[in-house]
Design a protein around this motif. Sequence first.
Motif, mmCIF file in Angstrom:
data_model
loop_
_atom_site.group_PDB
_atom_site.id
_atom_site.type_symbol
_atom_site.label_atom_id
_atom_site.label_comp_id
_atom_site.label_asym_id
_atom_site.label_seq_id
_atom_site.Cartn_x
_atom_site.Cartn_y
_atom_site.Cartn_z
ATOM 1 N N VAL A 110 0.962 -1.263 -0.089
ATOM 2 C CA VAL A 110 -0.009 -0.029 -0.093
ATOM 3 C C VAL A 110 0.885 1.218 0.033
ATOM 4 O O VAL A 110 1.874 1.198 0.866
ATOM 5 C CB VAL A 110 -0.839 -0.032 1.332
ATOM 6 N N THR A 111 0.504 2.247 -1.083
ATOM 7 C CA THR A 111 1.209 3.505 -0.798
ATOM 8 C C THR A 111 0.062 4.521 -0.487
ATOM 9 O O THR A 111 -0.910 4.676 -1.065
ATOM 10 C CB THR A 111 1.682 3.859 -2.337
ATOM 11 N N VAL A 112 0.774 5.512 0.374
ATOM 12 C CA VAL A 112 -0.232 6.565 0.823
ATOM 13 C C VAL A 112 0.356 7.793 0.174
ATOM 14 O O VAL A 112 1.469 8.130 0.104
ATOM 15 C CB VAL A 112 -0.261 6.706 2.194
ATOM 16 N N LEU A 113 -0.513 8.375 -0.387
ATOM 17 C CA LEU A 113 -0.221 9.655 -1.121
ATOM 18 C C LEU A 113 -0.944 10.816 -0.225
ATOM 19 O O LEU A 113 -2.039 10.864 0.340
ATOM 20 C CB LEU A 113 -0.994 10.071 -2.464
ATOM 21 N N ARG A 114 -0.231 11.824 0.058
ATOM 22 C CA ARG A 114 -0.601 13.136 0.762
ATOM 23 C C ARG A 114 -0.375 14.386 0.139
ATOM 24 O O ARG A 114 0.991 14.638 -0.157
ATOM 25 C CB ARG A 114 -0.298 13.016 1.985
ATOM 26 N N ASP A 115 -1.224 15.219 -0.252
ATOM 27 C CA ASP A 115 -0.759 16.547 -1.010
ATOM 28 C C ASP A 115 0.017 16.441 -2.067
ATOM 29 O O ASP A 115 1.037 17.045 -2.355
ATOM 30 C CB ASP A 115 -0.281 17.246 -0.010
#
Lengths: 484, 331, 331
Positions: free
Chosen positions: A218-223
């Motif tokens: 899982v990869t988390v993207l933020r802004d």
Amino acid sequence: MIPVVTSPSLVSAVGVTKDFPGVRALDNVSFSVEIGEVHALLGENGAGKSTLTKVLAGDYPPDAGWVEVLGQRIRFSSPHDARRAGIRLVTQERSLVPSLSAAENVFMGVLPSRAGALLDRRELNRRTRAELDRVGLEHVDPGKEVGLLRPAEQQLVEIARALSREGRVLILDEPTAALSTQETARLFDVVRALRSSGVGILYISHRIGELRDIADRVTVLRDGRVASTHLVTETTREGLVREMIGRDLKEMYPRRRTSFGEPALVFDHTTVPGICEDISLTVRRGEIVAVFGLVGSGATELPYVAAGDRPGNGVFLSGSAGLVPADRHAEAIFPASTLRRNLTAPSIGRYQRLGIYRRRAEQAAAERQIESLRIRPPATEALISSLSGGNQQKVVVGRWLERGADVLMLSEPTRGVDVGARAEIYAILASRCDAGAAVFIASSDIDEVAGLADQVVVMAKGRIVERLAGSAITTERLLEAATR
Amino acid sequence: MANSEPAAAQSGPAAGPRSRSLRTLRESSTVGLAAVVVLVSAVFAFIAPNFVTASNIANVARASAVFGIAALGITIPMIAGAVDLSFGAIMSLAAIGTAAQLSSGTPMLQAMAVGLAIGLGLGILNGVIATVLHLDSMIVTLGTLSVFGGVAFMITNAQRTYAPGDDFAFLGRGFLIGVPVPVWIMLAVGGSLALLLRFTTFGQRCFIVGDNSRAASLSGLSIARTRIAALAISGVAAALAGIVITSNDGLIYAGTGERYLLQGLAAVVIGGTALRGGTGTVVGTLLGIFLLGIVDNGLNLVGVPGVWQDVLRGLILIGALVIDRLRDSRL
Amino acid sequence: MRHRLAGALASSLVYISVALLVSLVIFTVVVPRFGTTRNLAGIGAASASLGVMAVGATLALGAGAIDFSIAGNAAMTGSIAAVVAANTSPEMGIIVGLLAAVIVGLVNATVTIRFRVNAFIATLAMAGSLRGISFVVSNSVGVFVDSGPLVTIGQGKVGDIPYSVFFFVVTAVLGGWILRSTTLGRSMLAVGGDSAAARIAGIRTQPVQYIGYIASALAAGMAGLLLAGRAGVAVPQAASGTELLVFSAVLLGGTSLNGGRATVLGSVLGILFLNTLYTGLVLAKVSPYWQTIIQGALLIVAVRLVQLRSEGRDPLQRLEAIVRGRMTDVR
């Protein structure tokens, strides 16, 4: 389970940056999907997930960086190129033609033909039958007009289309948003089968809970940036949420309220054909009541029923109502108008004296709201389209505050709204509650519902299936009830 | 489309071109149009010496005024998102009503009132049909264009209807302080519509409803009432235009009004009113009317044959539409 | 059997078939000379050129292309063909005429697809220009067409049935076949139904939309040639006002103005219906302008019915559900 990365990745984004006017949607994002992997992409609305999928699918050329397929750097100049490279995309956006049959939608653009130009209808129906069966649509006639299918069935038709075109990479953007538990399980079976045949799957979801069932990494993207990449087995729900929103969930939401006043909005055995059946609930002053349900459950439409846009029996309202619709662009924003007018439209009849319209009164009202809601830019004459999604949404809420509405009804209140503005909108709603307003929201965002509401009703297939209040409102119970 | 996708916060007062105000944009396009009008006039003045004579200017103005009155009228519903294609047929039908009354000896004002009432009624009918059937008014008025036109031909049996009376003829042919009466009428109509748009909440409602009717409806505004009223206004204006033409020609033919369909739409669109609604100005339409009139007249004076003028008129409108879109995409 | 019956009931062709049948029966009973072969053949001949236009307009609408310049295009093609034929050979006239028609289609397509100008207004403006070109080319008078294939097709007969009727039938069969049975036709419907969705699904939408406009223009050009051949003279006023009739017929037949739903057979029935109405009214010595009035009114009704159909609320669809015995199927 986890592939050893010795061979080149199936598809990867390398240092991709993408700018839109006034905002950097992706900032130096590197990311890859391996052969036989399900890679989940998590992130808030506006974090850049959709932009990233569109870069991978050739819809947007990156401003910096590039896309590699099997280690080959490639230049997509159109979605065609990406398709030729074996990348298949199922978006949230409607990509079916409602006036055509299920069969023609599944094989759109690659219709089976004889002599190169003649539609082979028999072959089309035969192959469609197989594809529809695979995604659990055994009951759907290939010749049925797609526009007349249920939303969940339409979603499955789209997935059937993506699966029917042999590809190396399948991008699924929130595929389960509209699906029931059984339909979801069915879809996961299909996804697992594809994985074991070597297809790479990029899986985008809001539902952290289901990732354990289906994803490897899982990869988390933020802004617009990559916040982290983990093996799914090494993650916790809390950790992922913190990475998504950049702070603890508790800081997002105002404190729950404890004392409530008179009923302001009551549904009494309300039935609206095609939307809901036998709905009874009460929203009191000083209270935030949420209706939670998956796409197609009827939850999203309930505020429209309350506001009288979709008339139903047994709806009682005391006070001045204001509706914040689900689809901001289609239903709320006046795109050719100024920020001022977007704040004052419902109250336009007030800015007059002896029948003469007074621009100055309207101006003053708009300035007041801009100030108190901290709308940016604070320019009454700015084009509404030059505002960020979050500020636009504050404007839509603000127009009802200007109108003096004390029964606020919001459908998907923070769709397409960035984290900062979300917290601000929650705070605005809470402060209106403290001032004696009643707030009714419909949302498919489980964290929002769990964090914000004093009382929740869960809907499925148009009916109320569960009622929760206070500390009994947890994401687990909400999801369990909604997919029951 | 693409720029609706990202939704990151924009903090602080936004600077630069994206925060430019809507008003500046609108004003600049009207000023630009005015400049085009001046420029085109200058060109014709240079190549056709007769262009600037008083009598020619009066001619241009009179010729423009007859369809200009109708064009001003349809500006209002178009701003409110309701295109009125039936105005030409309303012109004919209302004019036939007035002319028939005059022929049978009815006093002039009463005869005109009959015509205007016909326009009002047909305009309201357009609005009511669109509301009841939930149809785009472009479709409805395309249908009523046939219906009203058919009625006009049927009741006159495709014969001319004469409109006797010197007093009546004054409306179309007379002069007041050296200016043709139709021009005064057009300016009066334009002035009152501009005031209506700018200084009444109805005018403001037109912009709101035209900008996004769904959002307007969810904001508690009545789409039906606003659009029916707007179409009623264009109906009355069309009737007035028909009456002025009848006065000028001394007669009316059932097919006369429909001939102005293209010119009327062209004036409004060139004037900067969006076909989708939500933006537009009366001044813009007036400039559009002048521009079309000047081009027609200038081509005449320069010696371009009438048939070529038809060709150019259509192409100019298409050009204006393309420019309008290019401007829109910049926005 | 039950399913087939239900399917037939739900077909969008039911309304127009019933309308045509009822009008034929009534006129045959009420008007003595109506039922003769000669009269019916006359209706067929009158329908031929309009019908060819309608076939093109149906294909275009299916692909989401609205082309209101067809009547002007027909006149222009006829005039150009006649003038060129007079100076070279009849065959050359046909080729140059149709080439001109196709160029017009390309221009329409570019303006509306590339520049995204409102198709209705843009092609209406084009119609004005094309009419002007017809006058320019023909020097404002008719140009005789006295020999060659045009005259043969326009005036030749097998028994009472003119060749032009056969030409119409062939065009209709071809058009219907393209729309129903070729991948191109299905792509046109996909693009017309939702061009964004079609693009995502891998269809190159622009060429398909261009083809829509070209089909419409080419059919209009052929109709213009038929008209000139039938009359023996190409007049610049040819086909004047027929765009409204053709579009009414197409919409009456069940084709959607919003694209994605199109039926050539429905359009053919629509044209036959309107011509039956006209001829019947003339023979019954009732004002033929009733035809225009009815046409306009039915246009509005037809668009509403198609709209209901896409929502699954067409009365016929409800009936189908009852026959199938599954009321729950209807939303």
